[in-house]
Design an enzyme around this catalytic site. Sequence first.
Site, mmCIF file in Angstrom:
data_model
loop_
_atom_site.group_PDB
_atom_site.id
_atom_site.type_symbol
_atom_site.label_atom_id
_atom_site.label_comp_id
_atom_site.label_asym_id
_atom_site.label_seq_id
_atom_site.Cartn_x
_atom_site.Cartn_y
_atom_site.Cartn_z
ATOM 1 C CD GLU A 17 -4.187 -9.617 5.303
ATOM 2 O OE1 GLU A 17 -4.399 -10.640 4.582
ATOM 3 O OE2 GLU A 17 -3.131 -9.664 6.057
ATOM 4 C CB THR A 67 -0.952 -0.029 1.286
ATOM 5 O OG1 THR A 67 0.049 -0.072 2.378
ATOM 6 C CG2 THR A 67 -1.966 -0.969 1.144
ATOM 7 N N GLY A 88 4.260 -2.628 7.642
ATOM 8 C CA GLY A 88 4.480 -3.395 9.063
ATOM 9 C C GLY A 88 6.015 -3.764 9.058
#
Lengths: 714, 714
Positions: free
Chosen positions: A465, A173, A212
């Site tokens: 997700e 993203t 992340g």
Amino acid sequence: MSESAASQRLAFVQNHLQVAACANQEEPRKKTPIESMNEEREKATFDVRELTYFLDGGEKYTKIREKFMMELERDPTFRMYDMYDVTKDEIRVRTMEKFRTIVHYVSAEPVPIFTMRMQTISLIDPGFWTRFGVHYGLFFGALRGSATSSQFSHWVSKGALALNGMVGCFAMTELGHGSNVAGLETTATFDEASDQFIIHTPSVTATKWWIGGAAHTATHTVCFAQLIVRGKRYGTKSFVVQLRDTRTYTLMPGINIGDIGKKMGRDGIDNGWIQFTNVRIPRTNMLMKHTKVSRAGEVKEPPMAQLTYGALIQGRVAMVVDSGNIGKKAVTIAGRYAAVRRQFSSSPHDVQETKLIDYAIHQYRLMPLLAQAYAFHFTGVETQKLYDDLMDKLESTQPGDASMQDTLDTLKETHATSAGLKAFCTWSTLNAIEACRQTLGGHGYSAYTGLATMYNDFAVHCTWEGDNTILTLQSGRYLISCYREALAGKTQPEGVDYLNHLDTLLTQGCAVKTNEEILNFDIIQQAWGVVTANVVKKAGDDFDASLKQGMNPETAYEECSQARLAAAKIHSFGYVFRRFAQAVKSAPEGLRPILAKVCFLYGLYSIEQNAGFFLQYRYFTPSQMDFVRAQVNVYCREVRQEYIPLIDAFNYSDYMINSPLGVYDGNVYEKYFDQVKRQNPVGGPHPYLPLIQSLLRRDIEDDEPLEDDDEDDE
Amino acid sequence: MSESAASQRLAFVQNHLQVAACANQEEPRKKTPIESMNEEREKATFDVRELTYFLDGGEKYTKIREKFMMELERDPTFRMYDMYDVTKDEIRVRTMEKFRTIVHYVSAEPVPIFTMRMQTISLIDPGFWTRFGVHYGLFFGALRGSATSSQFSHWVSKGALALNGMVGCFAMTELGHGSNVAGLETTATFDEASDQFIIHTPSVTATKWWIGGAAHTATHTVCFAQLIVRGKRYGTKSFVVQLRDTRTYTLMPGINIGDIGKKMGRDGIDNGWIQFTNVRIPRTNMLMKHTKVSRAGEVKEPPMAQLTYGALIQGRVAMVVDSGNIGKKAVTIAGRYAAVRRQFSSSPHDVQETKLIDYAIHQYRLMPLLAQAYAFHFTGVETQKLYDDLMDKLESTQPGDASMQDTLDTLKETHATSAGLKAFCTWSTLNAIEACRQTLGGHGYSAYTGLATMYNDFAVHCTWEGDNTILTLQSGRYLISCYREALAGKTQPEGVDYLNHLDTLLTQGCAVKTNEEILNFDIIQQAWGVVTANVVKKAGDDFDASLKQGMNPETAYEECSQARLAAAKIHSFGYVFRRFAQAVKSAPEGLRPILAKVCFLYGLYSIEQNAGFFLQYRYFTPSQMDFVRAQVNVYCREVRQEYIPLIDAFNYSDYMINSPLGVYDGNVYEKYFDQVKRQNPVGGPHPYLPLIQSLLRRDIEDDEPLEDDDEDDE
């Protein structure tokens, strides 16, 4: 004994003396919280342990889970008692400490067992679970799914599996681009002269965002970028890019990284942003299992792009399973508290206030959530099976095989089902957590009850997700396409079986002679079938009408969004009910009566919540609907009788629950007070004492004007 | 210029160069976020400024609010940019710093103006608002409401108003006792010999709990305790107890206090627990406006206990007003982001991705929330008026006056109305905040968008000052009692006017010739009237049936809890719609068309959400209901046309919104990135670097066994 413990002990002794004194005066004695809890356990008409085995899939798995719970509880890096007070930095340090422990098991244990271990961990530390999943699920998963076998071997030899020498993240993203992967801006331009790709972030909105593990810990990433070869764009592909020196941890040339900072929850994950400025990587760092770029700059695209969807589905299935598990945890806390908390009394002659759970409204608030947790548990088990079957098929099918169409159909069905269920189960569970929190009254606002953190941690499931709204619309689109296939005479799979009986179902009403006959699994299942068929038909008809007006399919789908959303939601209710009903049928005989009650409650409550559709399509008459409403109360009361044994069957240890209000023995007040005092010691630091003292002792009020002693001076 | 700012600037320049390059190639230019926002503002068909004046109650009040916003923004103690990152200790320090600033105004400004100031503050720092409210609303309010005039003067002379020499808190709830004030355990036993009360905590569950300001800052408290004189209990009364030395801040003898620690939100309030161990206070510290205890131990009870309820109502009215205000803030953030965020495209020929707000489903998610914020705004204004009227009546009525019954009726009505609305509006707004947060997709999970904190701060409204479920049940009980009075021929007040027309309403259907006629305020109002009358009748009939079975009224009320809850909820929808419709009628002519659209949307959407009842009681036919559903979409699209001007009319400055995704100019990405970098500087500390380095460089795998070089040794 500390001073605070002593004073608490004293208060307790006084309390007991008082109770004893009351007893001496022959007043009826009040029940302690522990006694209030124990009397609930005596009500079980079934074998709690047997139900646990059934939920876990057998005694063997229960024992493994219990082993994991004990290992975690005794592992100092997994200490949880102070987790509601740690800062963002502290929790990130803990996360990396846990990594060290868990890396030990990832290579030592078979995958299914290790997966169970991680599932256990997900229940107590979802932030760590995710951080670990970033490496193994996303980064390593991307290698497994998109690298050629020699590329895969290369990265394993570099330490990608053993986590020795490298740790990865997943840069998909961007700041300006989320769900639309095709719209990502980052570019990977092939430079034929050097046989390299140039990875580049062309704008602020192209900055990789939410990555992340990027902020501080990842050494490598799988980066998604627009493949550009000889000026031509080939769409989004994935590339391994090194971010940091693996010894010094300094950033590699052209890499700019920052921490995206504080989040709603899961602060154990160091989400970061990444900008690439003309970063050069070898051509072979592009993952080439599907699309390939040769030394000469020839691009070879794969015959079947769909086969790469498998990895997406896995995350969604995990969230369906997580919904059941977290729902069970939330209900355990709220349910146990309701068995010991007493408030008001419905009769002036009561010795003691009434338990929360003995109020009809409290039963109505909690029992459907208990039923939902059971429903989602069984749905999770079945969805996992669906996924495992799909993976078996995908692995055994080669392009050109006769079974290819069957495999693709299964893929389509599993993709749509998992998308719809991910959205439905995570939304419902998020609401359930908040509803459970609110049943604790004022105490629900304390961090130590665990439900606020649970809410904040869980909420991300609704948007990551695959954003829930988008997934629900996809599921609605699938239903429309199945509906159109069914109209064209093609038999539809089990999940949308109702579409095979449109002729009879669409206009069917509830043909019972007495209202009592409604309390029948087949009737409830039929009710959902009829209503779902009608709601799907409505969406399909809206879609057709738009097509007939000359819209292209995309615009037509857009036009019927509201109907698609409704169709997917109603479909999910019916689907989940059916999974639950099937599980009841397959349960050991001794468990069937109690599970049937819980399942009825789920079915009836869901109908009540969606009454508008059942009346709209005239499956139920208004008077039958009144009966359904009344029966929801009846079943709430029925399930309430054994609700503590039903909760006990989830078999979460106090350590796993990590909430003093949800402790097994019911001794909630003492344990809650203990935790508050341990985390906030009496006489601890008082960081703003001088501030208050000066506030309260303002000797000269600063807005008092000086006396104007010479007014005519000028 | 810092390195990060420079790199960002560079990226921006590149971006612009790229855009320029595209322009050179004669590709159509993409709109920037600012341009995307500006084009929305051009769509306004009404005067935004005029709407702001109307919402604020006149230009004068808009200007005052703007003055407050500027003063706050420039006040360093009210800096907000870093609020999503501060720790519990830091935010508590800030809270006390703000106290110092605000104390200046509390004595300098007239009450209505100061109230407006505090309302403005409540929007940006609800934790401080509450902490301040603990002293002025609860502690000082209790003195004003329950102290005799000489007692009141005494405490004012000690500094209770000027906050000079003392600061108070409000010790009502206990660890084991919340909503049931009569069930509190703390005792106040009169000791005739010393003319003192002995305040005592007899058990752990009697520990005062959740007491805002107790942990570190309050010097005094109003303590609620069971009055015991000569062995006889007189129920719960209130007593002023000193907790700390006002200079040294050491605890007074017999006082034990601790911090209850981390909460879901509002950590600026130092909530604490208090135990009293035989604490002696002068008899005259009992607040004796109502119940009095003489020197000789004679207890005189008041003729009319109801008159003390006024203070409770005030908090609930404030929460109705807050619901409107916070709802507006949430919609501002989500709404502005939706005007600039682009994602996918519904046509392959689009130059640029489509704005979120141009998707039907996004309109369906957001526009009803915008309508609800407007509805709650007007409901808040009216509820405040109702409350002010009640206070006037209470102050001008003396026991024995002819107008007493009228005053008591007004009290009963206002009490029930505010209870029901507090629950309804806070629940709906909490859901709206979460729904807004989810419309931001992944970015909604960042703390900097403000919505996660807003949720966590707001959530407490649902359980404090009357748990929402209990309040809703009370409201349902009131409706049943009105229904029974109406059956007995007594005319009911405006709020439940539909009960005056039961004969005609109960069986009425929607008597329109064409569906289009449904789009009429009177029809929608009638629809709510019919359905509410039926739902209230259902609750009343359930209650009667239980009475006829021989239950006592309390048990009968308990039996019909589910029906009471439904009745109160449906009543609230209709009530709020009517407030909104009345406001539209009273609006300046130029604003009426747009407000009417928003009001229709609220009415139609609410009907759709409760379709089950409208079909159950056959007000609408299934085909009319289909029309209503379709019209919800139509009105979503209508309101979407001018939704940014409708949001702008709320007139919250960027400082007040405190979310980079909700900035006025639409430049969301740049401002979001700026905030992330300011709060998390690139190259900042990396607290767990050695941990990762040692994790990745495990030279000796610790679970590798030593080679067993001498197996037969033993």
